[in-house]
Design a protein around this motif. Sequence first.
Motif, PDB file in Angstrom:
ATOM      1  N   LYS A  51     120.913  79.071  92.313  1.00  0.00           N
ATOM      2  CA  LYS A  51     120.610  80.301  93.048  1.00  0.00           C
ATOM      3  C   LYS A  51     119.246  80.848  92.635  1.00  0.00           C
ATOM      4  N   ALA A  52     118.967  80.834  91.338  1.00  0.00           N
ATOM      5  CA  ALA A  52     117.656  81.287  90.874  1.00  0.00           C
ATOM      6  C   ALA A  52     116.546  80.362  91.376  1.00  0.00           C
ATOM      7  N   ASP A  53     116.827  79.077  91.405  1.00  0.00           N
ATOM      8  CA  ASP A  53     115.873  78.090  91.913  1.00  0.00           C
ATOM      9  C   ASP A  53     115.500  78.384  93.360  1.00  0.00           C
ATOM     10  N   GLY A  54     116.480  78.902  94.102  1.00  0.00           N
ATOM     11  CA  GLY A  54     116.216  79.301  95.476  1.00  0.00           C
ATOM     12  C   GLY A  54     116.829  78.407  96.528  1.00  0.00           C
ATOM     13  N   ARG A  55     117.223  77.208  96.140  1.00  0.00           N
ATOM     14  CA  ARG A  55     117.768  76.263  97.110  1.00  0.00           C
ATOM     15  C   ARG A  55     119.287  76.302  97.208  1.00  0.00           C
ATOM     16  N   GLY A  56     119.933  77.010  96.289  1.00  0.00           N
ATOM     17  CA  GLY A  56     121.382  77.023  96.303  1.00  0.00           C
ATOM     18  C   GLY A  56     121.937  75.612  96.162  1.00  0.00           C
ATOM     19  N   PHE A  57     123.015  75.334  96.880  1.00  0.00           N
ATOM     20  CA  PHE A  57     123.633  74.013  96.755  1.00  0.00           C
ATOM     21  C   PHE A  57     122.899  72.938  97.555  1.00  0.00           C
ATOM     22  N   SER A  58     121.735  73.300  98.121  1.00  0.00           N
ATOM     23  CA  SER A  58     120.849  72.266  98.648  1.00  0.00           C
ATOM     24  C   SER A  58     120.104  71.569  97.510  1.00  0.00           C
ATOM     25  N   ALA A  59     120.078  72.205  96.354  1.00  0.00           N
ATOM     26  CA  ALA A  59     119.463  71.606  95.168  1.00  0.00           C
ATOM     27  C   ALA A  59     120.434  70.588  94.564  1.00  0.00           C
ATOM     28  N   PRO A  60     119.923  69.626  93.805  1.00  0.00           N
ATOM     29  CA  PRO A  60     120.796  68.630  93.166  1.00  0.00           C
ATOM     30  C   PRO A  60     121.523  69.227  91.960  1.00  0.00           C
TER      31      PRO A  60
END
Length: 227
Positions: free
Chosen positions: A159-168
């Motif tokens: 969530k902090a990264d910004g991509r949510g569960f689109s991130a690996p």
Amino acid sequence: MESLELAVLYSEFDRNAWERAQLAGCLACLPAEMQSRNARYTHWEDRASHLISKLLILWGLKRLNLEAVFDLHDIRYSRFGRPYLTKNIDLSVSHSGSFVAIAIGRGLRTGIDIEKINTIIIDEFTEVFSASEREVINLSHSPLERFFSLWTLKESVVKADGRGFSAPVKDVLVRDEFAELDQTKWYYYEPIIDKDYRMCFVVDKPAVPYYIELVNVHDVIDYSAGK
């Protein structure tokens, strides 16, 4: 030097008739788009969580002395649906069961997650945890608690990264004092708020001054009524 501040706020709501009526009366303080979105939720608990998260944002702006600068109309969303105010003022929201939590930070990136501890089949989460992580979970003294500690940490990071569960999510590496994703370090905190829940929040800077507050729902209702 840029001022770093982080407010972590959480509330627990009840399902009694009085609180339902009081919360319903607060809907008018939301922008029209937020009111429409709230009405689309089927279950009352989801409508209450959505509304309380917005009231907590107002409370957080007050805590950071930003209530004269921003309000709910200023919230923007990234293409991944991540809320924020400006490049310098960050937001993260989470809810589970009867708890709602937000993190609002100045001069940093943040992410927060809260989860109610429920019975799950740990080995089904192969897309989130590596084989070694699942082994650590299964061999721990309390596998469910360990599972939700790691889950909230990983979800806070993406969530902090910004991509949510689109991130690996599986690529989030957990260290002793920070987690790492794509070579970015996220420093994590795991305050104990309730024996049946786990909460974690992360920031992208070490040793960030922060405060955490359990906010009575009645207080945010009263505060919003005066807005």
